[in-house]
Design an enzyme around this catalytic site. Structure first.
Site, mmCIF file in Angstrom:
data_model
loop_
_atom_site.group_PDB
_atom_site.id
_atom_site.type_symbol
_atom_site.label_atom_id
_atom_site.label_comp_id
_atom_site.label_asym_id
_atom_site.label_seq_id
_atom_site.Cartn_x
_atom_site.Cartn_y
_atom_site.Cartn_z
ATOM 1 N N GLU A 35 0.881 -1.158 0.000
ATOM 2 C CA GLU A 35 0.000 0.000 0.000
ATOM 3 C C GLU A 35 0.928 1.220 0.000
ATOM 4 O OE1 GLU A 35 -2.697 -0.102 3.292
ATOM 5 O OE2 GLU A 35 -3.550 1.840 2.749
ATOM 6 N N ARG A 261 4.826 -12.881 9.863
ATOM 7 C CA ARG A 261 5.488 -11.588 9.666
ATOM 8 C C ARG A 261 6.878 -11.637 10.268
ATOM 9 N NH1 ARG A 261 1.761 -7.547 8.835
ATOM 10 N NH2 ARG A 261 3.156 -5.828 9.279
ATOM 11 N N LYS A 271 4.015 0.681 9.472
ATOM 12 C CA LYS A 271 4.064 1.983 8.813
ATOM 13 C C LYS A 271 3.361 3.057 9.638
ATOM 14 C CE LYS A 271 2.896 0.113 4.897
ATOM 15 N NZ LYS A 271 2.424 -0.117 3.546
HETATM 16 P P1 ATP Z 1 2.602 -2.262 7.950
HETATM 17 O O1 ATP Z 1 2.187 -3.012 9.162
HETATM 18 O O2 ATP Z 1 4.052 -1.929 7.943
HETATM 19 O O3 ATP Z 1 1.743 -1.096 7.627
HETATM 20 P P2 ATP Z 1 1.267 -3.610 5.859
HETATM 21 O O4 ATP Z 1 0.992 -5.056 5.855
HETATM 22 O O5 ATP Z 1 0.119 -2.748 6.097
HETATM 23 O O6 ATP Z 1 2.483 -3.339 6.806
HETATM 24 P P3 ATP Z 1 1.573 -3.420 3.050
HETATM 25 O O7 ATP Z 1 2.110 -2.297 2.257
HETATM 26 O O8 ATP Z 1 0.146 -3.744 2.932
HETATM 27 O O9 ATP Z 1 1.970 -3.124 4.533
HETATM 28 O O10 ATP Z 1 2.461 -4.714 2.818
HETATM 29 C C1 ATP Z 1 2.781 -5.247 1.574
HETATM 30 C C2 ATP Z 1 3.150 -6.693 1.764
HETATM 31 O O11 ATP Z 1 4.233 -6.828 2.672
HETATM 32 C C3 ATP Z 1 1.991 -7.474 2.335
HETATM 33 O O12 ATP Z 1 1.853 -8.674 1.625
HETATM 34 C C4 ATP Z 1 2.397 -7.708 3.763
HETATM 35 O O13 ATP Z 1 1.832 -8.892 4.247
HETATM 36 C C5 ATP Z 1 3.922 -7.756 3.682
HETATM 37 N N1 ATP Z 1 4.505 -7.350 4.963
HETATM 38 C C6 ATP Z 1 4.287 -6.212 5.635
HETATM 39 N N2 ATP Z 1 4.945 -6.215 6.809
HETATM 40 C C7 ATP Z 1 5.602 -7.398 6.883
HETATM 41 C C8 ATP Z 1 6.463 -8.024 7.854
HETATM 42 N N3 ATP Z 1 6.782 -7.413 9.004
HETATM 43 N N4 ATP Z 1 6.933 -9.250 7.573
HETATM 44 C C9 ATP Z 1 6.652 -9.870 6.433
HETATM 45 N N5 ATP Z 1 5.847 -9.356 5.474
HETATM 46 C C10 ATP Z 1 5.327 -8.130 5.689
HETATM 47 MG MG MG Z 2 -1.633 -3.589 4.398
#
Ligand code: ATP
Ligand code: MG
Length: 563
Positions: A35, A261, A271
């Site tokens: 995102e 994760r 984020k």
């Molecule tokens: P955040 O918690 O940092 O906002 P998010 O999941 O909302 O993370 P996205 O931009 O939606 O962020 O993530 C893109 C991809 O990266 C998704 O498939 C998500 O599952 C993966 N991802 C995000 N954080 C992690 C993590 N700590 N470990 C492994 N994969 C991750």
């Molecule tokens: Mg997300």
């Protein structure tokens, strides 16, 4: 060897192997779906390495698709940085950059299909009441009074939503599933909400935007994704993912699989929290070397290869766990140990005057740039009557366990000769200004003739040729190893997360390149800071110490102590 072929086997690869046994013609297609509401961090690197390495190893394709369904928090700046970070990590997406918003029109048509099948309705409960009606794990949900509107009415109202005739929050489109479901996600989830916000891709075209759960599965299917990999918190969402795809007319049905994760000690990988640290100026920006965004790590001097190696070592499982920061650091250190040229720097200088050398004495020493790799060549360093050493390498007090310079004791200057401290000069405040030493001129490259044993070796820099430099030493940003478990991360900020020292480097550092890392002998691995360093002022970031120091002691000892 390709970047990824050495990635370990994991449960997702086993699933793919089985799928390929059933149908060998399948083209494995994965996607990385960020995102664009912040910069990527090391957690995203885990997902990137997984998705891209699978595509590479199975001769498939990996798409980069921005999950851009919430324009309020998204920006072109985030899109730019995400693209840059993925490429820097060493991966290239297949074809063009994709966006969930590429499919807004199709998604809208699929929503109408659901309405026509009496599987979606326009709800006019307030967001607050929707939450209340949803119930909880213990309390069953209740049907909205708007749930049984006619299909015709729903079609009319949904197109009114699209036309902007409803205010934000006054209506939404919900799936009609089951308000009693034991899975909260299936209690008539919201599919579309109204937002009068311009979108970075579609401008002012839309005022309704699909929710992640609706947009994601449809985008996956339309792009022909075969394996949709996400993190464990989406486990329940898989039911909605499948429900949507089962109820619309679409030819592909990708499978979603979840993995754990990455959680990394002393770091925040969310984020939302990172955004707060940036916007409240706790850190200097998204590329602050103390946070584990990929741009922060790049600026600090971590190589892409070492981050990939870290992701390879931690592997991919379904078990939630917490990785020690030392695991990441040892990947970085192994890489730097091999690839970083050696040089000398004095971070906290004290001057030495070698009394038995003439004032204009100069000896040019040809020294290796790497102890085990002659291919890295040699450089010339000048040895002169006056030199700098590090303050911590001299002790005025006699101590028989002290291996470095003391009055009456000998020590070797790295690559040069043996010196002996004779006395000190002090200013009227009692601070040492010079250490007066004598040197044994016959000890360049050899031990003393008379069999004296000199064990200590210290680093130094010619006073006359030294270039002044700033050194930025980083410590964890948080005092707790599990900052994510703290209610307010602002209460556990480490006041000493950055320590700045003014010192000196060798004259050979005059024209070094920004991205090149160095080992400052006995001090650690450093690289030029791309933001603060200017031609007349070299500023270095410490990437990592030479050895692993026990971070566990952080909470007991004042942070910032030397190794
Ligand atoms: P955040 O918690 O940092 O906002 P998010 O999941 O909302 O993370 P996205 O931009 O939606 O962020 O993530 C893109 C991809 O990266 C998704 O498939 C998500 O599952 C993966 N991802 C995000 N954080 C992690 C993590 N700590 N470990 C492994 N994969 C991750
Ligand atoms: Mg997300």
């Amino acid at each position: 060897m390709s970047k990824s072929s050495y990635y370990q086997n994991n449960f997702i690869r086993q699933i793919i192997d089985k799928d390929l046994e059933k149908d060998a013609t399948t083209v494995v297609r994965t996607r990385f779906p960020p995102e664009p509401n912040g910069f990527l961090h090391i957690g995203h690197a885990k997902s990137i390495c997984l998705n891209f390495s699978i595509a590479e190893d199975y001769k498939g394709q990996c798409h980069l698709r921005f999950d851009d369904t919430n324009p309020v928090h998204e920006s072109l700046e985030f899109i730019r940085s995400i693209k840059e970070d993925v490429q820097w990590l060493g991966f290239q997406w297949h074809g063009k950059v994709r966006y969930a918003s590429d499919f807004f029109e199709q998604q809208y048509q699929y929503a109408i299909e659901l309405i026509k099948k009496n599987l979606a309705y326009v709800d006019e409960l307030s967001p607050h009441l929707i939450r209340e009606y949803r119930g909880s794990l213990k309390v069953a949900g209740r049907n909205s009074p708007y749930r049984n509107r006619s299909i015709a009415e729903n079609i009319k109202l949904f197109s009114k939503m699209r036309n902007g005739s409803f205010a934000e929050g006054s209506a939404c489109l919900r799936a009609k599933i089951n308000m009693d479901s034991s899975f909260m996600i299936l209690r008539d989830p919201v599919l579309y909400r109204i937002k009068f916000a311009d979108h970075h891709q579609t401008g002012g075209k839309w005022c309704i935007y699909p929710m992640y759960d609706f947009a994601h599965c449809i985008s996956d299917a339309l792009e022909g994704i075969t394996h949709s990999l996400c993190t464990l918190e989406f486990q329940d969402n898989r039911r909605l993912y499948n429900w949507v795809l089962n109820n619309i007319t679409i030819s592909a049905h990708p499978k979603q699989y979840e993995f754990s994760r990455l959680n990394l000690e002393y770091t925040i990988l969310s984020k939302r929290h990172l955004n707060r640290l940036v916007s409240e100026k706790i850190v200097e920006g998204w590329d602050d070397p103390r946070i584990f965004t990929l741009s922060g790590m790049r600026r600090r001097g971590y190589s892409a290869a070492s981050i990939r190696e870290f992701c390879r070592r931690i592997g991919v499982t379904k078990q939630d766990n917490i990785i020690e920061i030392s695991e990441l650091e040892s990947c970085v250190r192994e890489d730097l140990n091999k690839n970083a040229p050696r040089t000398m720097a004095v971070l906290d200088a004290i001057k030495i005057l070698i009394v038995n050398l003439p004032d204009n004495y100069e000896k040019m020493l040809n020294v290796p740039n790497h102890p085990n790799n002659s291919g890295m060549g040699t450089r010339i360093i000048p040895f002169t009557k006056e030199i700098y050493i590090d303050r911590s390498d001299f002790s005025e007090e006699k101590n028989k366990n002290y291996k470095r310079l003391m009055i009456g004791k000998e020590v070797r200057l790295r690559y040069a000769c043996v010196i002996k401290a004779e006395s000190v000069k002090k200013d009227h405040f009692g601070n040492i200004t010079d250490i007066l030493c004598s040197c044994d001129i016959n000890t360049f490259n050899k031990n003393p003739d008379d069999g004296r044993i000199v064990t200590g070796v210290i680093h130094w820099i010619s006073y006359r040729y030294a270039l002044s430099a700033e050194f930025r030493l980083y410590e964890p940003l948080f005092t707790s190893p599990h900052p994510w478990a703290t209610e307010d991360i602002f209460t556990i900020l480490n006041p000493n997360s950055i320590i700045i020292k003014q010192g000196f480097v060798e004259s050979s550092m005059k024209n070094i390149k920004i991205s090149l890392p160095f080992q400052f002998e006995r001090e650690g691995y450093f690289c030029i800071d791309s933001v603060y360093s200017v031609p007349n002022k070299l500023v270095f970031n410490r990437i990592v110490r030479l050895r692993n120091t026990q971070l566990k002691k952080l909470t007991q000892f004042p942070i910032g102590h030397n190794n």
